[in-house]
Write an enzyme that holds these catalytic residues in place. Structure first.
Site, mmCIF file in Angstrom:
data_model
loop_
_atom_site.group_PDB
_atom_site.id
_atom_site.type_symbol
_atom_site.label_atom_id
_atom_site.label_comp_id
_atom_site.label_asym_id
_atom_site.label_seq_id
_atom_site.Cartn_x
_atom_site.Cartn_y
_atom_site.Cartn_z
ATOM 1 N N SER A 1 1.053 -1.204 0.131
ATOM 2 C CA SER A 1 0.513 -0.223 0.214
ATOM 3 C C SER A 1 0.821 1.193 -0.398
ATOM 4 O O SER A 1 0.507 2.264 0.162
ATOM 5 C CB SER A 1 -1.080 0.387 0.886
ATOM 6 N N HIS B 1 -35.018 26.322 -17.583
ATOM 7 C CA HIS B 1 -34.453 25.770 -18.275
ATOM 8 C C HIS B 1 -34.014 26.313 -19.469
ATOM 9 O O HIS B 1 -34.120 25.780 -20.878
ATOM 10 C CB HIS B 1 -36.134 25.254 -19.032
ATOM 11 N N SER C 1 -5.676 26.490 -29.734
ATOM 12 C CA SER C 1 -5.905 24.840 -30.507
ATOM 13 C C SER C 1 -4.653 25.018 -31.462
ATOM 14 O O SER C 1 -4.193 25.777 -31.721
ATOM 15 C CB SER C 1 -7.829 25.444 -31.401
ATOM 16 N N LYS D 1 -9.055 30.012 -32.476
ATOM 17 C CA LYS D 1 -9.438 29.489 -30.436
ATOM 18 C C LYS D 1 -8.744 30.096 -29.129
ATOM 19 O O LYS D 1 -7.882 30.141 -28.960
ATOM 20 C CB LYS D 1 -9.719 27.667 -30.801
ATOM 21 N N GLU E 1 -14.220 22.944 -18.227
ATOM 22 C CA GLU E 1 -13.821 21.745 -19.125
ATOM 23 C C GLU E 1 -14.201 20.385 -18.466
ATOM 24 O O GLU E 1 -14.265 19.234 -18.225
ATOM 25 C CB GLU E 1 -14.102 21.823 -20.299
ATOM 26 N N LYS F 1 -7.100 4.199 1.254
ATOM 27 C CA LYS F 1 -6.714 5.463 0.598
ATOM 28 C C LYS F 1 -6.911 6.306 -0.972
ATOM 29 O O LYS F 1 -6.536 7.593 -1.067
ATOM 30 C CB LYS F 1 -5.476 5.337 0.957
#
Ligand code: ARG
Length: 464
Positions: free
Chosen positions: A24, A157, A278, A284, A291, A326
């Site tokens: 571990s 909405h 980009s 861009k 995100e 963990k």
């Protein structure tokens, strides 16, 4: 290769793959500092009940300090074949002190040792997260204070609904994250119950005073059942649940930031430092922080389900499956810390595009409810008023007109109850300030909530 501390009963060496499979260390190296703290308190109690001498206590305690400083400078290297950080620490003591080092594990099992170090470590991380949350809350309060004059469409909405203050919007997130802080404070009650002294499962036979140990380690009280102490992982689940809620709230904020920074909305501009480009499209500028925040939310929810599933079928007592706790907890904590840090920075550098918000708040039919409410005050039953204003809106849609462009005599074609005093009802600021119920969007209510928010955060910061 180091000899196993439990080698006595075995005739063959452990298979190498089994060593790797059962280790571990990859996760529990993080417990080193907490384990040393707890070992010292355990040691002190062994001294109190005369199982070690003062000289032995000092020798072991000094050796633990030396180990920690060697670890920090990188000269103490954890041995993979010793399974976990706890065995590594004990093996170090035995290596340096011989028989004296062999006394540290008296009256203790790794079962109570592991959970004690785990709880201590998680407590520290949770406190760090609380500090970040306080910084986030102060950032949201700043945004609310600076934008008290800005009106933005409120949505249901994802369709324009009613105008609200931008400050009201930011305070909505303030409330969400404030609930997260309150939950952490509550969950800490359980994290602060000390399992040490529970032994392997049944308690220890050396008259060790668990109340004293709890005080010395800064816990609230010792756990009340030795069996539950070593099998319980509710505090780990609580921790990941709190992390999940924080991520849930960030994920929704991220969705807003992504939409609002699009050309179509144009409500905000995210600073260059918090966006990326980009590799092919030169124009861009992408909201990757938001995100990825949205994306990492799924990962933390996964951690929660992971641990729930691990624990669900376990019989009472310690089971090795529990070692998997963990990974889930530290993955969630690490993700939340990163998310908080980067999102606070992004919010502090956010540019609010007031013109675009103003344009959007005057187009559409955000004041339709206000017109209906006006008619209600003139004695028209609400359902009737709703129908009349619905017809006004329908005609505006057909004629490509906004409600704010209407004159009061045009409105009279729909109901003779429309008088000149309707004009203020065609103003968005009037609409906002009219909604002055407690917690509403009216400027005076929002100012009241800003005051309350400041007070609440001050209290949290003082108690943290
Ligand atoms: N490395 C293990 C863990 O972190 C220690 C388990 C000790 N207990 C046992 N009965 N083998 O959970």
């Amino acid at each position: 290769m180091a000899e196993k501390l439990w080698a006595g009963r075995f005739e063959e060496k452990t298979n190498k793959d089994v060593e790797l499979f059962t280790s571990s260390l990859k996760e529990d190296y993080r417990l080193i500092q907490a384990d040393i703290c707890a070992s010292k308190v355990h040691l002190h109690e062994l001294r109190r009940v005369d199982l070690v001498t003062s000289k032995e206590e000092k020798a072991i305690s000094d050796c633990l300090d030396q180990l920690l400083s060697e670890y920090k400078t990188g000269t103490f290297v954890l041995k993979a074949d010793l399974e976990d950080v706890h065995m590594n620490i004990e093996a170090y003591l035995i290596d340096k002190l011989g028989d004296i080092g062999k006394k540290i594990h008296t009256g203790r099992s790794r079962n109570d040792q592991v959970v004690t170090a785990f709880k201590l470590t998680v407590l520290g991380r949770v406190e760090k997260i609380t500090q970040y949350l306080v910084e986030l809350e102060n950032t949201l309060i700043d945004l609310a204070v600076k934008n008290l004059h800005v009106i933005v469409p409120g949505y249901t909405h994802l369709q324009k609904a009613q105008p609200i203050l931008l400050s009201h919007y930011f305070l909505a997130y303030f409330d969400m994250f404030y609930r997260d802080i309150e939950k952490i404070v509550f969950f800490k009650n359980y994290l602060m119950e000390l399992p040490l002294g529970a032994g392997a499962l049944a308690g220890n036979p050396f008259k060790m005073n668990r109340q004293l140990m709890s005080q010395e380690l800064g816990f609230r009280r010792p756990t009340s059942n030795s069996l539950d102490s070593i099998s319980d992982r509710d505090y780990a689940l609580d921790t990941i649940y709190a992390c999940s809620l924080i991520m849930q709230h960030f994920s929704r904020l991220s969705e807003d930031m992504i939409l609002w920074s699009s050309e179509e909305f144009g409500f905000i501009t995210i600073s260059d430092a918090y966006t990326t480009g980009s590799s092919i499209m030169p124009q861009k500028k992408n909201p990757d922080v938001s995100e990825l925040t949205r994306g990492k939310t799924g990962r933390v929810f996964g951690d929660l389900l992971n641990l729930f599933t691990t624990i669900k079928g376990l019989p009472m007592g310690y089971n090795r499956d529990l070692q998997e706790d963990k990974h889930a907890v530290f993955d969630a904590l690490g993700t939340v810390e990163q998310t908080l840090k980067v999102n606070i920075g992004m919010l502090q550098n956010l540019k609010i595009n007031e013109d675009s918000m103003a344009r959007n708040v005057n187009s559409g039919y955000l004041l339709a409810t206000d017109l209906a409410d006006y008619l209600v005050l003139k004695g028209v039953p609400f359902r009737e008023a709703h129908k009349i204003v619905g017809q006004v809106v329908l005609d505006c849609v057909r004629k490509e007109k906004h409600l704010v462009d209407l004159a009061y005599n045009e409105l009279q074609n729909y109901s003779s109850e429309f008088m000149k005093d309707v004009m203020p009802y065609l103003d968005v600021m009037h609409s906002v300030n009219n909604r002055d119920s407690y917690g509403g969007t009216a400027t005076k209510c929002v100012k009241e909530q800003i005051k309350l928010a400041k007070k609440r955060i001050k209290e949290v910061a003082n108690n943290a």
